[in-house]
Design a protein around this motif. Sequence first.
Motif, PDB file in Angstrom:
ATOM      1  N   HIS A 108       0.851  -1.174   0.000  1.00 42.73           N
ATOM      2  CA  HIS A 108       0.000   0.000   0.000  1.00 42.73           C
ATOM      3  C   HIS A 108       0.895   1.235   0.000  1.00 42.73           C
ATOM      4  O   HIS A 108       1.891   1.303   0.717  1.00 42.73           O
ATOM      5  N   ARG A 109       0.520   2.203  -0.816  1.00 41.40           N
ATOM      6  CA  ARG A 109       1.324   3.421  -0.942  1.00 41.40           C
ATOM      7  C   ARG A 109       1.532   4.098   0.417  1.00 41.40           C
ATOM      8  O   ARG A 109       2.599   4.662   0.688  1.00 41.40           O
ATOM      9  N   ALA A 110       0.526   4.020   1.286  1.00 42.82           N
ATOM     10  CA  ALA A 110       0.624   4.672   2.594  1.00 42.82           C
ATOM     11  C   ALA A 110       1.765   4.083   3.416  1.00 42.82           C
ATOM     12  O   ALA A 110       2.402   4.795   4.204  1.00 42.82           O
ATOM     13  N   ARG A 111       2.026   2.783   3.258  1.00 41.55           N
ATOM     14  CA  ARG A 111       3.103   2.161   4.034  1.00 41.55           C
ATOM     15  C   ARG A 111       4.475   2.643   3.576  1.00 41.55           C
ATOM     16  O   ARG A 111       5.385   2.801   4.389  1.00 41.55           O
ATOM     17  N   LEU A 112       4.619   2.874   2.283  1.00 40.66           N
ATOM     18  CA  LEU A 112       5.872   3.453   1.800  1.00 40.66           C
ATOM     19  C   LEU A 112       6.008   4.873   2.311  1.00 40.66           C
ATOM     20  O   LEU A 112       7.081   5.277   2.775  1.00 40.66           O
ATOM     21  N   GLN A 113       4.935   5.634   2.241  1.00 45.00           N
ATOM     22  CA  GLN A 113       4.976   7.007   2.735  1.00 45.00           C
ATOM     23  C   GLN A 113       5.349   7.050   4.217  1.00 45.00           C
ATOM     24  O   GLN A 113       6.181   7.858   4.643  1.00 45.00           O
ATOM     25  N   GLN A 114       4.744   6.167   5.003  1.00 51.44           N
ATOM     26  CA  GLN A 114       5.052   6.123   6.434  1.00 51.44           C
ATOM     27  C   GLN A 114       6.505   5.751   6.680  1.00 51.44           C
ATOM     28  O   GLN A 114       7.157   6.299   7.582  1.00 51.44           O
ATOM     29  N   GLY A 115       7.020   4.822   5.873  1.00 54.81           N
ATOM     30  CA  GLY A 115       8.424   4.452   6.009  1.00 54.81           C
ATOM     31  C   GLY A 115       9.351   5.608   5.706  1.00 54.81           C
ATOM     32  O   GLY A 115      10.364   5.809   6.393  1.00 54.81           O
ATOM     33  N   LEU A 116       9.037   6.386   4.674  1.00 56.71           N
ATOM     34  CA  LEU A 116       9.860   7.544   4.320  1.00 56.71           C
ATOM     35  C   LEU A 116       9.784   8.630   5.385  1.00 56.71           C
ATOM     36  O   LEU A 116      10.781   9.286   5.695  1.00 56.71           O
ATOM     37  N   LEU A 117       8.593   8.827   5.944  1.00 59.71           N
ATOM     38  CA  LEU A 117       8.420   9.871   6.952  1.00 59.71           C
ATOM     39  C   LEU A 117       9.299   9.647   8.177  1.00 59.71           C
ATOM     40  O   LEU A 117       9.694  10.611   8.852  1.00 59.71           O
ATOM     41  N   LYS A 118       9.626   8.397   8.470  1.00 59.21           N
ATOM     42  CA  LYS A 118      10.502   8.105   9.606  1.00 59.21           C
ATOM     43  C   LYS A 118      11.899   8.673   9.401  1.00 59.21           C
ATOM     44  O   LYS A 118      12.651   8.832  10.364  1.00 59.21           O
ATOM     45  N   HIS A 119      12.238   8.973   8.157  1.00 61.18           N
ATOM     46  CA  HIS A 119      13.592   9.432   7.840  1.00 61.18           C
ATOM     47  C   HIS A 119      13.635  10.906   7.449  1.00 61.18           C
ATOM     48  O   HIS A 119      14.640  11.373   6.916  1.00 61.18           O
ATOM     49  N   VAL A 120      12.549  11.603   7.709  1.00 57.46           N
ATOM     50  CA  VAL A 120      12.499  13.043   7.431  1.00 57.46           C
ATOM     51  C   VAL A 120      12.080  13.759   8.704  1.00 57.46           C
ATOM     52  O   VAL A 120      11.062  13.419   9.311  1.00 57.46           O
ATOM     53  N   ALA A 121      12.851  14.740   9.136  1.00 60.29           N
ATOM     54  CA  ALA A 121      12.536  15.479  10.364  1.00 60.29           C
ATOM     55  C   ALA A 121      11.185  16.169  10.225  1.00 60.29           C
ATOM     56  O   ALA A 121      10.942  16.888   9.241  1.00 60.29           O
ATOM     57  N   PRO A 122      10.277  16.003  11.177  1.00 57.08           N
ATOM     58  CA  PRO A 122       8.929  16.581  11.074  1.00 57.08           C
ATOM     59  C   PRO A 122       8.921  18.089  10.886  1.00 57.08           C
ATOM     60  O   PRO A 122       8.041  18.623  10.205  1.00 57.08           O
ATOM     61  N   HIS A 123       9.900  18.785  11.480  1.00 58.76           N
ATOM     62  CA  HIS A 123       9.841  20.245  11.431  1.00 58.76           C
ATOM     63  C   HIS A 123      10.107  20.815  10.041  1.00 58.76           C
ATOM     64  O   HIS A 123       9.857  22.006   9.801  1.00 58.76           O
ATOM     65  N   VAL A 124      10.609  20.002   9.101  1.00 58.00           N
ATOM     66  CA  VAL A 124      10.880  20.524   7.752  1.00 58.00           C
ATOM     67  C   VAL A 124       9.663  20.402   6.847  1.00 58.00           C
ATOM     68  O   VAL A 124       9.692  20.871   5.707  1.00 58.00           O
ATOM     69  N   ILE A 125       8.590  19.773   7.324  1.00 57.79           N
ATOM     70  CA  ILE A 125       7.393  19.561   6.506  1.00 57.79           C
ATOM     71  C   ILE A 125       6.346  20.622   6.848  1.00 57.79           C
ATOM     72  O   ILE A 125       5.916  20.735   7.995  1.00 57.79           O
ATOM     73  N   HIS A 126       5.940  21.378   5.846  1.00 60.13           N
ATOM     74  CA  HIS A 126       4.976  22.454   6.030  1.00 60.13           C
ATOM     75  C   HIS A 126       3.702  22.094   5.263  1.00 60.13           C
ATOM     76  O   HIS A 126       3.714  22.009   4.027  1.00 60.13           O
ATOM     77  N   LEU A 127       2.613  21.884   5.984  1.00 60.49           N
ATOM     78  CA  LEU A 127       1.363  21.425   5.392  1.00 60.49           C
ATOM     79  C   LEU A 127       0.444  22.592   5.045  1.00 60.49           C
ATOM     80  O   LEU A 127       0.629  23.710   5.517  1.00 60.49           O
ATOM     81  N   GLY A 128      -0.541  22.309   4.205  1.00 60.70           N
ATOM     82  CA  GLY A 128      -1.494  23.335   3.805  1.00 60.70           C
ATOM     83  C   GLY A 128      -0.887  24.421   2.943  1.00 60.70           C
ATOM     84  O   GLY A 128      -1.388  25.544   2.917  1.00 60.70           O
ATOM     85  N   LYS A 129       0.169  24.092   2.184  1.00 66.55           N
ATOM     86  CA  LYS A 129       0.856  25.086   1.359  1.00 66.55           C
ATOM     87  C   LYS A 129       0.669  24.726  -0.121  1.00 66.55           C
ATOM     88  O   LYS A 129       1.485  24.050  -0.744  1.00 66.55           O
ATOM     89  N   LYS A 130      -0.452  25.178  -0.651  1.00 64.61           N
ATOM     90  CA  LYS A 130      -0.790  24.939  -2.049  1.00 64.61           C
ATOM     91  C   LYS A 130      -0.139  26.003  -2.925  1.00 64.61           C
ATOM     92  O   LYS A 130      -0.348  27.204  -2.722  1.00 64.61           O
ATOM     93  N   VAL A 131       0.640  25.570  -3.898  1.00 66.11           N
ATOM     94  CA  VAL A 131       1.382  26.506  -4.738  1.00 66.11           C
ATOM     95  C   VAL A 131       0.464  27.168  -5.759  1.00 66.11           C
ATOM     96  O   VAL A 131      -0.338  26.501  -6.433  1.00 66.11           O
ATOM     97  N   ALA A 132       0.593  28.477  -5.885  1.00 62.34           N
ATOM     98  CA  ALA A 132      -0.103  29.223  -6.939  1.00 62.34           C
ATOM     99  C   ALA A 132       0.823  29.442  -8.134  1.00 62.34           C
ATOM    100  O   ALA A 132       0.421  29.286  -9.287  1.00 62.34           O
ATOM    101  N   SER A 133       2.087  29.784  -7.853  1.00 63.05           N
ATOM    102  CA  SER A 133       3.035  30.031  -8.941  1.00 63.05           C
ATOM    103  C   SER A 133       4.460  30.029  -8.389  1.00 63.05           C
ATOM    104  O   SER A 133       4.681  30.168  -7.180  1.00 63.05           O
ATOM    105  N   VAL A 134       5.402  29.882  -9.297  1.00 55.62           N
ATOM    106  CA  VAL A 134       6.831  29.944  -8.957  1.00 55.62           C
ATOM    107  C   VAL A 134       7.507  30.861  -9.968  1.00 55.62           C
ATOM    108  O   VAL A 134       7.249  30.774 -11.170  1.00 55.62           O
ATOM    109  N   ALA A 135       8.357  31.743  -9.480  1.00 53.88           N
ATOM    110  CA  ALA A 135       9.147  32.613 -10.347  1.00 53.88           C
ATOM    111  C   ALA A 135      10.614  32.443  -9.973  1.00 53.88           C
ATOM    112  O   ALA A 135      10.942  32.177  -8.812  1.00 53.88           O
TER     113      ALA A 135
END
Length: 462
Positions: free
Chosen positions: A108-135
């Motif tokens: 299940h894709r969620a299990r891979l995601q959960q496995g990866l999350l164990k190796h990424v510091a929580p404080h670097v993840i910013h949620l609710g940030k929908k991109v409008a544009s990049v310049a």
Amino acid sequence: MPLEVAIIGGGIAGLTLAAALQHNPNLRVNIYERATELKEIGAVIGLAPNALRTLEKIGVADVLTDAVGWRNPNGIPMTFAHYKTGEVISRDFFRNVPDRRHHFARMHRARLQQGLLKHVAPHVIHLGKKVASVAAHRDQGATVTFSDGSTINTDVVIGADGIKSKVRQSFVPNHTLSWTGDVVFRTVFNYSLVEDIPNLPQNSTHFTNGLDFFFATRAGSDQYAVTATFIVDPRTDHQYSETDWNKSASVDTLRERYASWNSLVLAIIDRIPWVRSYTNIAGRVLDQWSFEDRVTLLGDAAHTHGGAFAAGAALAIDDAYALSLAFEEVFPSSGGIVPQKSVPDQLLRVFDLYEAVRKPHSSKLLAIVEAHRRNNLSQLAKRRSGHGETDEEFRKRYTARMDATWLAEHDVEATFRKHVEVGNVAGKGNSATVEEKITTVPGKVIVEITEAEVHVPARATL
């Protein structure tokens, strides 16, 4: 100061890259994810040996367990079976995968995601940030504007935001996605719902009639997954044109569509508790992935192949690893911080390395996908006119299927090292592109590949 690296997208591509980059003191990585919580809505995915080896190299070995991913007991990555009789008509094989942990794994894709999350510091993840544009501007860095009106200024932007990437749209606004004609139904549920079905295959099996599929597999130690795909004509069958990735659907549609298939397929369908559907989309090969020497694309954002060969997750993982190797080559962990005035030139080297290693590989896949698409629509038209291939022709075609070992067992690190070596010897930029010749004959795709060492020029800026 360390380079500020903004990864747009907290899916498999973005999380893998963050896990691979986080130990480099020259880089400060942050992930910006549009969702308000990291809740994976996908279903089953397959990880081929290339992706499993890569995950092990970057330290995410906990997803290589049998509890997370199902490996076929017969040691064969895939079996293809006749849709009516259930008899085996073709198989894939491993060529050089001695370690069973690297055998093709379904999870299940969620299990891979959960496995990866164990190796990424929580404080670097910013949620609710929908991109409008990049310049971006080569000498000034990049600015990301979010739909809530907030912005960030950063040195590097990595667009890992999927097939409908907003980062890509900011730099390639004319890139379009089109429906391939594939309609996909997917579900994952508890294995206990099907375990008493007589003769239920324990090896992942594609039942097929040549155009349509019914894929059934164990997923990890306790789940079962079905992905059913049938092809329609996107020019006329508009009732299937909805592209919502997570649309609720009816199991009755599967009962009707596969009513003439073998009894095992029908028995599995009768146990399915829920199903969701989507229509598959894909886009052309991009001329470039990187822009203004400040922005690059990763995973589905870079190669909009539409899930062919069940390779999307594996491609994203290898993309992320290749990009991390390029960063390490140019901004080595053991080295000092590069002066800011040198950053654009250094990033040009990073992106050139990355594209030289990954773009030919994915471009080959996209060319094959497009060739298959044309063949499938031609076969569908013939079938609807009453002149489709015979059962004997269908069996013969599957016996001569393409060997996909080049994809499943690709060694991205070895490819990267080769490019670095050739580039250093040549003393200019990076090297190697892949020239491909894609031809089609009825029901078959032929791919000829030659590798030529050439200089990769700096990409145009937009």
